[in-house]
Write a protein that holds these residues in place. Structure first.
Motif, short mmCIF file in Angstrom:
data_model
loop_
_atom_site.label_atom_id
_atom_site.label_comp_id
_atom_site.label_asym_id
_atom_site.label_seq_id
_atom_site.Cartn_x
_atom_site.Cartn_y
_atom_site.Cartn_z
N CYS A 272 -35.04 19.51 22.13
CA CYS A 272 -34.76 19.28 23.55
C CYS A 272 -36.01 19.42 24.41
O CYS A 272 -36.03 19.01 25.56
N CYS B 277 -36.25 27.08 22.56
CA CYS B 277 -35.74 26.57 21.28
C CYS B 277 -36.84 26.60 20.23
O CYS B 277 -36.57 26.90 19.06
N CYS C 65 -30.57 18.49 19.76
CA CYS C 65 -31.60 19.50 19.48
C CYS C 65 -31.17 20.35 18.29
O CYS C 65 -30.04 20.84 18.24
N CYS D 98 -30.46 24.27 19.87
CA CYS D 98 -29.40 24.57 20.85
C CYS D 98 -28.26 23.55 20.83
O CYS D 98 -27.21 23.77 21.43
ZN LIG Z 1 -32.89 22.96 22.37
#
Ligand SMILES: [Zn+2]
Length: 472
Positions: free
Chosen positions: A423, A428, A455, A458
Motif C-alpha cells: 500500500c 506495513c 497490500c 494490511c
Molecule cells: Zn499496507
C-alpha cells in the motif's frame, strides 16, 4: 569448494588465494587490497572515471570535515552521526573544534560550492572523486561488502533548477549502468522507500544485485537532493534576471569494493575467480608444456606467442616458472580467473599453432599463431557475453512473487528476491520486516508495475509492487 552451498567460506578463500584482499589487517573492518584485487579495482575505477570525466571535473577533497559544517543539514546528521569517526586530539592537545573523517562528502563539498558558484554561468557544476570514506558500521563487517573504511567514487553536481537536477539523475543512472554492463553484472534499479532514502535526499535510487547467499548487494546509489543541501549551506546563484536562487543538487556513489564483490560473486565458480576480460589484470596466460629435449625450443615458441599478444595490446603473462608442473599452473591461473589460457607443447610448436582454453566453460580450441590475436579477441567477446547472460538469467531465477506473508516467509527462507503488493505505508514495511527475514528495498524505477492484489501486510488497496529481500 561450492559457491552456492557455502558462499561465505568460498568467498573468503577466493579473496585470499586469488590475492584480492587480505583481511588480516589488525583493525576490525579495515582491509588491505592486495596486488591482483587492486589491479581489478583500479580498472573498475578507471572505467567509471572515464565516463564521468566526459563532463565531470576530477577533484580531491580533504578527508577531514569540521564539526560545524557536518551539522548544517539536520537529516544528514541524524542519518550519519552514529557512524562517524571523530578526531579530537593532535599530539597532546585537544582540538578546539572537532574534525570528523568523511562518511560521505556533501558537507565537505558544499562550503566550497558556496564559494565557487556565483551566477548561472557557473552552472551546472559537476565534480567527482575517488577516495576512501569512513563509517563505524555496527553490523558484521565483511571484506568488500561492509567495511569501516571503503573505497568509492562519489559525484556531486549543482544545477540551476530541479528539472536540470532531474536530468542529471538520469545521466548518473546511465553512467552507472554502462559500468555494470561492461562487467556483465545484472541488477535491479529500485527507488528506495522514503524511510530508507539517503539522509537529506528528496529521493534515492539504488542498484541492487543478487548474491549467492540470498542477501542483495547494493552496488550504487543516485540521489536527487533538490534544494535541501543548498538551503542548509546557502548555496545560491544569480539567475539571468538578477534574482538570487538556491541551486538544486544531486550526488551519486559507487562502492568499488561492492562492485568488485559482485563481479567475483556473479561470475566465479568452484575453481575460483572468473573475470570479465575488460578488468582482468592478465587476459591471457601462456603455459608451455615441456617435452623431453625440446624444452628450450618450446619456451622460445611460447615467447613468440607472448610477443604477438603483447604487441596487439592484450595483457598477457607467460608462466615459465619451472618449479611448477603445467597442471599446477592451470590450477593457479584458474583461481586468478584469467579469461584465456594458451597451451603450447611440441605439437603446437611443429604446427605453429596454439591450444586455447576458456576459463568460463573450459572449451578448448586450436588456432594458428597467425590467427591468435583475432581468436583471443573473439573469445573475450564470447566470454563476456556468456557471463553477462548467465548473470541476468540468475537474477530472473532469483525473483519470485508472494501474495501472503506465509508465502513471503517461505520464499525468504529460500533466499529469493520477492515481489509483493504494497500500500506504500511505511508501517506495513516495518511490520513486514518484523515478521519475515527480509525488508522492503523499493519499487522498480523507470517503469510502473501494477499491483495484482491487496497490500500483503494490511490487506488495504495496494499502490505499488515492492521488492523484498535479505540484505547486506
Ligand atoms: Zn499496507
Amino acid at each position: 569448494m561450492q559457491k552456492d552451498e557455502n558462499f561465505g567460506e568460498w568467498f573468503d578463500k577466493v579473496l585470499l588465494k586469488a590475492q584480492v584482499v587480505d583481511d588480516r589487517y589488525p583493525v576490525k573492518g579495515f582491509t588491505v587490497y592486495t596486488g591482483w584485487g587492486f589491479s581489478i579495482a583500479k580498472r573498475i575505477v578507471r572505467m567509471l572515471e572515464e565516463r564521468l570525466e566526459e563532463d565531470h571535473q576530477p577533484m580531491q577533497f580533504p578527508v577531514v570535515i569540521p564539526e560545524d559544517a557536518f551539522q548544517k543539514e539536520a537529516e544528514h546528521i541524524a542519518g550519519f552521526s552514529g557512524e562517524v569517526f571523530w578526531i579530537t586530539h593532535a599530539g597532546e592537545n585537544r582540538l578546539d573544534r572537532r574534525l570528523l573523517l568523511r562518511p560521505t562528502s556533501e558537507t565537505a563539498i558544499y562550503p566550497m560550492f558556496k564559494l565557487w558558484i556565483r551566477s548561472h554561468a557557473d552552472l551546472p557544476l559537476r565534480m567527482h572523486q575517488t577516495c576512501n570514506v569512513y563509517r563505524y558500521e555496527t553490523k558484521a563487517t565483511r571484506p568488500l561488502y561492509r567495511g569501516r573504511e571503503f573505497l568509492w567514487n562519489e559525484a556531486h553536481t549543482a544545477h540551476a533548477d530541479y528539472e536540470d537536477a532531474e536530468h542529471q539523475v538520469r545521466k548518473g543512472v546511465e553512467i552507472y549502468r554502462s559500468v555494470y554492463d561492461r562487467l556483465g553484472l545484472s541488477y535491479l534499479l529500485l527507488k528506495r522507500p522514503d524511510f530508507d532514502k539517503f539522509a537529506g535526499a528528496v529521493y534515492s535510487l539504488a542498484f541492487d544485485t543478487w548474491n549467492p547467499d540470498g542477501k542483495v548487494n547494493q552496488i550504487g546509489t543516485v540521489h536527487e537532493l533538490g534544494e535541501n543541501f543548498a538551503r542548509a549551506f546557502e548555496v545560491t546563484y544569480e539567475d539571468e534576471g538578477g534574482v538570487q536562487r538556491f541551486v538544486s543538487t544531486t550526488c551519486y556513489g559507487m562502492g568499488i569494493g561492492r562492485v568488485l564483490a559482485a563481479t567475483i560473486a556473479h561470475h566465479g565458480d568452484e575453481h575460483g575467480l572468473v573475470l570479465p576480460p575488460v578488468v582482468a589484470p592478465k587476459q591471457v596466460v601462456i603455459v608451455p608444456i615441456p617435452f623431453k629435449s625440446k624444452q628450450a625450443e618450446i619456451l622460445t615458441y611460447a615467447r613468440e606467442a607472448e610477443a604477438v599478444l603483447r604487441d596487439a595490446g592484450i595483457r598477457v603473462a607467460l608462466d615459465d616458472d619451472d618449479r611448477l608442473r603445467p597442471g599446477e599452473k592451470y590450477y593457479k591461473w584458474e583461481m586468478f580467473g584469467v579469461p584465456v589460457r594458451v597451451e603450447v607443447g611440441p605439437r603446437e610448436m611443429e604446427q605453429r599453432s596454439v591450444t586455447l582454453v576458456r576459463r568460463d566453460n573450459r572449451d578448448r580450441s586450436k588456432v594458428k599463431l597467425d590467427d591468435l590475436v583475432d581468436a583471443a579477441h573473439s573469445l573475450f567477446d564470447a566470454i563476456y557475453k556468456s557471463l553477462r547472460e548467465r548473470s541476468w538469467e540468475r537474477l530472473e531465477g532469483e525473483l519470485a512473487d508472494a501474495n501472503s506473508l506465509d508465502e513471503l516467509k517461505a520464499l525468504m527462507d529460500e533466499r529469493r528476491i520477492v515481489r509483493v503488493n504494497w500500500c506504500g505505508d511505511p508501517d506495513c514495511a516495518f511490520r513486514l520486516k518484523d515478521q519475515v527475514a527480509g525488508e522492503v528495498r523499493g519499487t522498480l524505477w523507470g517503469e510502473h508495475e501494477e499491483p495484482t492484489g491487496p497490500c500483503i501486510v494490511c490487506g488495504g488497496p495496494a499502490r505499488e509492487v515492492a521488492y523484498v529481500s535479505r540484505t547486506y
